[in-house]
Design a protein around this motif. Structure first.
Motif, PDB file in Angstrom:
ATOM      1  N   ALA A  76       0.838  -1.201   0.000  1.00 35.08           N
ATOM      2  CA  ALA A  76       0.000   0.000   0.000  1.00 35.08           C
ATOM      3  C   ALA A  76       0.880   1.261   0.000  1.00 35.08           C
ATOM      4  N   ARG A  77       1.931   1.253   0.806  1.00 35.76           N
ATOM      5  CA  ARG A  77       2.855   2.397   0.821  1.00 35.76           C
ATOM      6  C   ARG A  77       3.590   2.512  -0.524  1.00 35.76           C
ATOM      7  N   LYS A  78       4.035   1.387  -1.059  1.00 41.56           N
ATOM      8  CA  LYS A  78       4.779   1.381  -2.331  1.00 41.56           C
ATOM      9  C   LYS A  78       3.985   2.042  -3.443  1.00 41.56           C
ATOM     10  N   TYR A  79       2.679   1.753  -3.499  1.00 44.19           N
ATOM     11  CA  TYR A  79       1.845   2.259  -4.588  1.00 44.19           C
ATOM     12  C   TYR A  79       0.991   3.463  -4.197  1.00 44.19           C
ATOM     13  N   ASP A  80       1.137   3.935  -2.954  1.00 42.95           N
ATOM     14  CA  ASP A  80       0.318   5.035  -2.442  1.00 42.95           C
ATOM     15  C   ASP A  80      -1.170   4.718  -2.629  1.00 42.95           C
ATOM     16  N   ARG A  81      -1.529   3.519  -2.189  1.00 39.46           N
ATOM     17  CA  ARG A  81      -2.911   3.032  -2.255  1.00 39.46           C
ATOM     18  C   ARG A  81      -3.340   2.598  -0.857  1.00 39.46           C
ATOM     19  N   SER A  89      -7.155  -5.508  -5.491  1.00 33.25           N
ATOM     20  CA  SER A  89      -6.409  -5.639  -6.743  1.00 33.25           C
ATOM     21  C   SER A  89      -5.811  -7.033  -6.861  1.00 33.25           C
ATOM     22  N   TRP A  90      -5.271  -7.553  -5.758  1.00 34.72           N
ATOM     23  CA  TRP A  90      -4.756  -8.931  -5.756  1.00 34.72           C
ATOM     24  C   TRP A  90      -5.846  -9.899  -6.202  1.00 34.72           C
ATOM     25  N   ALA A  91      -7.037  -9.744  -5.650  1.00 37.63           N
ATOM     26  CA  ALA A  91      -8.143 -10.650  -6.000  1.00 37.63           C
ATOM     27  C   ALA A  91      -8.516 -10.515  -7.473  1.00 37.63           C
ATOM     28  N   LEU A  92      -8.672  -9.298  -7.945  1.00 42.57           N
ATOM     29  CA  LEU A  92      -9.037  -9.090  -9.352  1.00 42.57           C
ATOM     30  C   LEU A  92      -7.952  -9.605 -10.281  1.00 42.57           C
ATOM     31  N   GLN A  93      -6.685  -9.375  -9.935  1.00 45.34           N
ATOM     32  CA  GLN A  93      -5.584  -9.850 -10.760  1.00 45.34           C
ATOM     33  C   GLN A  93      -5.412 -11.366 -10.657  1.00 45.34           C
ATOM     34  N   SER A  94      -6.073 -11.982  -9.678  1.00 45.06           N
ATOM     35  CA  SER A  94      -6.077 -13.440  -9.536  1.00 45.06           C
ATOM     36  C   SER A  94      -7.325 -14.039 -10.170  1.00 45.06           C
ATOM     37  N   ASP A  95      -7.996 -13.268 -11.016  1.00 46.59           N
ATOM     38  CA  ASP A  95      -9.186 -13.696 -11.761  1.00 46.59           C
ATOM     39  C   ASP A  95     -10.369 -14.034 -10.864  1.00 46.59           C
ATOM     40  N   ILE A  99     -17.023  -9.078  -4.110  1.00 42.13           N
ATOM     41  CA  ILE A  99     -18.248  -8.445  -3.637  1.00 42.13           C
ATOM     42  C   ILE A  99     -17.907  -7.600  -2.404  1.00 42.13           C
ATOM     43  N   PRO A 100     -17.198  -6.502  -2.605  1.00 37.68           N
ATOM     44  CA  PRO A 100     -16.948  -5.642  -1.451  1.00 37.68           C
ATOM     45  C   PRO A 100     -18.203  -4.831  -1.153  1.00 37.68           C
ATOM     46  N   ARG A 101     -18.343  -4.429   0.086  1.00 38.25           N
ATOM     47  CA  ARG A 101     -19.483  -3.581   0.408  1.00 38.25           C
ATOM     48  C   ARG A 101     -18.986  -2.376   1.173  1.00 38.25           C
ATOM     49  N   SER A 102     -19.614  -1.260   0.917  1.00 32.97           N
ATOM     50  CA  SER A 102     -19.263  -0.050   1.625  1.00 32.97           C
ATOM     51  C   SER A 102     -20.367   0.970   1.447  1.00 32.97           C
ATOM     52  N   SER A 103     -20.523   1.796   2.450  1.00 30.88           N
ATOM     53  CA  SER A 103     -21.439   2.929   2.342  1.00 30.88           C
ATOM     54  C   SER A 103     -20.645   4.226   2.234  1.00 30.88           C
ATOM     55  N   LYS A 104     -19.328   4.099   2.271  1.00 36.79           N
ATOM     56  CA  LYS A 104     -18.465   5.276   2.201  1.00 36.79           C
ATOM     57  C   LYS A 104     -18.097   5.562   0.744  1.00 36.79           C
ATOM     58  N   HIS A 106     -15.747   7.296  -0.685  1.00 39.84           N
ATOM     59  CA  HIS A 106     -14.349   7.162  -1.130  1.00 39.84           C
ATOM     60  C   HIS A 106     -13.961   5.695  -1.301  1.00 39.84           C
ATOM     61  N   HIS A 107     -14.532   4.767  -0.523  1.00 39.75           N
ATOM     62  CA  HIS A 107     -14.260   3.338  -0.721  1.00 39.75           C
ATOM     63  C   HIS A 107     -14.897   2.850  -2.023  1.00 39.75           C
ATOM     64  N   ILE A 108     -16.089   3.313  -2.301  1.00 40.37           N
ATOM     65  CA  ILE A 108     -16.766   2.946  -3.547  1.00 40.37           C
ATOM     66  C   ILE A 108     -15.964   3.460  -4.742  1.00 40.37           C
ATOM     67  N   ASN A 109     -15.426   4.675  -4.634  1.00 36.75           N
ATOM     68  CA  ASN A 109     -14.611   5.238  -5.715  1.00 36.75           C
ATOM     69  C   ASN A 109     -13.305   4.460  -5.898  1.00 36.75           C
ATOM     70  N   GLU A 110     -12.714   3.989  -4.785  1.00 37.62           N
ATOM     71  CA  GLU A 110     -11.494   3.175  -4.889  1.00 37.62           C
ATOM     72  C   GLU A 110     -11.770   1.909  -5.697  1.00 37.62           C
ATOM     73  N   LEU A 111     -12.871   1.247  -5.398  1.00 36.79           N
ATOM     74  CA  LEU A 111     -13.208   0.038  -6.144  1.00 36.79           C
ATOM     75  C   LEU A 111     -13.478   0.365  -7.605  1.00 36.79           C
ATOM     76  N   ALA A 112     -14.198   1.435  -7.862  1.00 37.10           N
ATOM     77  CA  ALA A 112     -14.480   1.814  -9.247  1.00 37.10           C
ATOM     78  C   ALA A 112     -13.178   2.030 -10.019  1.00 37.10           C
ATOM     79  N   ASN A 113     -12.201   2.670  -9.378  1.00 36.65           N
ATOM     80  CA  ASN A 113     -10.909   2.871 -10.041  1.00 36.65           C
ATOM     81  C   ASN A 113     -10.228   1.553 -10.360  1.00 36.65           C
TER      82      ASN A 113
END
Length: 135
Positions: A76-81, A89-95, A99-104, A106-113
């Motif tokens: 997280a520090r290496k990539y400023d994430r 990202s690990w999960a998505l890159q592992s195919d 199903i993350p959930r959030s009402s926040k 900025h968390h929803i925007n992180e997933l969208a990115n």
């Protein structure tokens, strides 16, 4: 997967042929990545959908070992994430589908990115994440 074994062994000649599931949902995180189940899904063209990817299944056992992992925090520090972005990202890159959930917002925007931008973990980073597995 019992259903796959049933289809292959007990109903190979049934008509109409039995239908395999389109998706299997199970928890998976860097500590318990469900490698065998994911392999079975991949070999049978079944989508693997991960829940509790951020380690929420470890609740009640002290701090979340996924989100507090030095490996995840270093990446997280290496990539400023955020640590959540690293794990998702690990999960998505592992195919995996996730199903993350959030009402926040900025968390929803992180997933969208993560869904629209190129993957950011390198092959070496993915191998480092794989080394976290307790399986």
């Amino acid at each position: 997967l019992d259903i796959i074994q049933f289809v292959r062994e007990r109903a190979p000649n049934s008509y109409p042929p039995p239908r395999m599931p389109d998706a299997v949902q199970a928890f998976a995180d860097p500590l318990k990545p469900a490698d065998e189940l994911r392999r079975i899904c991949r070999e049978n063209g079944i989508e693997f959908v991960s829940y509790s990817t951020l380690g929420t299944q470890h609740r009640g056992n002290g701090p979340n070992p996924v989100l507090t992992s030095p490996v995840v925090q270093d990446l997280a520090r290496k990539y400023d994430r955020s640590v959540a972005e690293v794990v998702l990202s690990w999960a998505l890159q592992s195919d995996m589908s996730v199903i993350p959930r959030s009402s926040k917002e900025h968390h929803i925007n992180e997933l969208a990115n993560l869904l629209v931008l190129p993957p950011f973990l390198s092959g070496d980073d993915m191998a480092t994440m794989a080394s976290m597995s307790l399986n």
